[in-house]
Every structure is written in structure tokens, then in C-alpha cells.
Design a protein around this motif. Structure first.
Motif, PDB file in Angstrom:
ATOM      1  N   ALA A   9      -3.146  -6.270  -5.214  1.00 47.78           N
ATOM      2  CA  ALA A   9      -2.882  -6.989  -3.971  1.00 47.78           C
ATOM      3  C   ALA A   9      -1.526  -6.542  -3.457  1.00 47.78           C
ATOM      4  O   ALA A   9      -0.589  -6.291  -4.231  1.00 47.78           O
ATOM      5  N   VAL A  10      -1.405  -6.416  -2.152  1.00 50.83           N
ATOM      6  CA  VAL A  10      -0.179  -5.950  -1.510  1.00 50.83           C
ATOM      7  C   VAL A  10       0.909  -7.019  -1.611  1.00 50.83           C
ATOM      8  O   VAL A  10       0.651  -8.200  -1.368  1.00 50.83           O
ATOM      9  N   THR A  11       2.121  -6.588  -1.953  1.00 49.73           N
ATOM     10  CA  THR A  11       3.231  -7.538  -2.096  1.00 49.73           C
ATOM     11  C   THR A  11       4.460  -7.173  -1.270  1.00 49.73           C
ATOM     12  O   THR A  11       5.355  -7.999  -1.127  1.00 49.73           O
ATOM     13  N   LEU A  12       4.533  -5.950  -0.774  1.00 48.99           N
ATOM     14  CA  LEU A  12       5.719  -5.540  -0.027  1.00 48.99           C
ATOM     15  C   LEU A  12       5.612  -5.972   1.428  1.00 48.99           C
ATOM     16  O   LEU A  12       4.605  -5.699   2.088  1.00 48.99           O
ATOM     17  N   PRO A  13       6.632  -6.646   1.926  1.00 48.06           N
ATOM     18  CA  PRO A  13       6.608  -7.116   3.317  1.00 48.06           C
ATOM     19  C   PRO A  13       6.374  -5.969   4.298  1.00 48.06           C
ATOM     20  O   PRO A  13       6.943  -4.891   4.145  1.00 48.06           O
ATOM     21  N   GLY A  14       5.497  -6.222   5.286  1.00 51.46           N
ATOM     22  CA  GLY A  14       5.228  -5.240   6.323  1.00 51.46           C
ATOM     23  C   GLY A  14       4.201  -4.189   5.957  1.00 51.46           C
ATOM     24  O   GLY A  14       3.850  -3.356   6.778  1.00 51.46           O
ATOM     25  N   GLU A  15       3.722  -4.193   4.721  1.00 51.46           N
ATOM     26  CA  GLU A  15       2.721  -3.205   4.311  1.00 51.46           C
ATOM     27  C   GLU A  15       1.346  -3.853   4.208  1.00 51.46           C
ATOM     28  O   GLU A  15       1.237  -5.040   3.900  1.00 51.46           O
ATOM     29  N   ASP A  16       0.310  -3.063   4.450  1.00 55.60           N
ATOM     30  CA  ASP A  16      -1.058  -3.569   4.347  1.00 55.60           C
ATOM     31  C   ASP A  16      -1.918  -2.653   3.481  1.00 55.60           C
ATOM     32  O   ASP A  16      -3.124  -2.598   3.624  1.00 55.60           O
ATOM     33  N   PHE A  17      -1.269  -1.903   2.577  1.00 56.27           N
ATOM     34  CA  PHE A  17      -1.983  -0.997   1.690  1.00 56.27           C
ATOM     35  C   PHE A  17      -1.433  -1.142   0.272  1.00 56.27           C
ATOM     36  O   PHE A  17      -0.265  -1.444   0.077  1.00 56.27           O
ATOM     37  N   SER A  18      -2.315  -0.935  -0.692  1.00 55.97           N
ATOM     38  CA  SER A  18      -1.930  -1.041  -2.097  1.00 55.97           C
ATOM     39  C   SER A  18      -1.164   0.203  -2.522  1.00 55.97           C
ATOM     40  O   SER A  18      -1.526   1.321  -2.159  1.00 55.97           O
TER      41      SER A  18
END
Length: 135
Positions: A9-18
Motif C-alpha cells: 500500500a502506498v505511504t508516501l504523500p503525493g504518490e499513487d504508486f507502490s
């Protein structure tokens, strides 16, 4: 689950990719280790020798701080109860590897680190590929 890949699951702010995934073999081993050690976490620090291998610890045994980046969350449940595993990387290492997608795999052999899989005669390793940047 062999032959499949589990994306985090994505956790970095502003990202939508694993940015990180587990192979089926890694998931299978992690489920076994979870049964032996309870909740688990990964930390990728960088460095030389086994310091460049992902280390798997009982959750909370490796203290993370602002010097670390949470790259992803995995649910490795094989039944009803969730089993959430965090994947952390040192911020310094992330600066070097920010352009790569990481896949955690398993190979035969023992590493010399403190990772919980060592007694199994296996070790986790990272397979990296250049990121396919979303358009």
C-alpha cells in the motif's frame, strides 16, 4: 502464492504508486516467521555486505525515527486476522534508490545479520528495477 507479487500500500504523500513489493516466496516465509515471532517489520538501511539486505525484525525491535522513510505497508494475512507489515528504509538510502522499485525476494543461504529468517537457512534480498514513472 508462488509466482505472484504483492504490492505494498502506498505511504508516501503525493504518490499513487507502490514502491515496494514481495514475491510469493517472501510472503510464504513471512507468514511462517509471523507465526514464530509475531508481528514483523522490514528495515532497509544500505551499507556494505549484509547491511544492504532488507532486515526483518519483530515489529518494534528496530526503532525508526525521522531518519527513516515508511515506503509501504503489506497485508500478508492468510485468513481473517490482518497481518500488517511495515517496510522502512533509511532516508539516506532512499535518496539513492528513489528512482527504483524494490521487490523483496527469498534465496537459500544465511546472511550474517540479525534478520529473523537466518535460522531458516534462507535470506531476504532486494531485486530492484528502474521505476516506470506514472504519466
Amino acid at each position: 502464492m508462488p509466482g505472484t507479487r504483492l504490492d505494498a500500500a502506498v505511504t508516501l504523500p503525493g504518490e499513487d504508486f507502490s514502491r515496494v513489493a514481495l514475491t510469493g516466496a517472501a510472503v510464504d516465509l513471512l507468514r511462517k516467521l509471523w507465526g514464530q515471532h509475531g508481528p514483523l517489520m522490514f528495515h532497509q538501511s544500505g551499507g556494505c555486505c549484509d547491511g544492504s539486505s532488507p532486515m526483518c525484525y519483530p515489529a518494534g525491535d528496530f526503532i525508526t525515527a525521522e531518519a527513516d522513510v515508511l515506503l509501504g505497508l503489506f497485508d500478508i494475512a492468510d485468513g481473517v486476522e490482518p497481518k500488517t507489515l511495515e517496510f522502512w528504509m533509511s532516508r539516506e538510502q532512499f535518496n539513492y534508490w528513489s528512482h527504483t522499485h524494490l521487490t523483496v525476494d527469498v534465496v537459500q543461504g544465511r546472511g550474517s545479520g540479525f534478520s529473523v529468517e537466518a535460522p531458516e537457512g534462507k535470506r531476504f534480498l532486494i531485486r530492484s528495477t528502474l521505476m516506470d514513472w506514472p504519466s
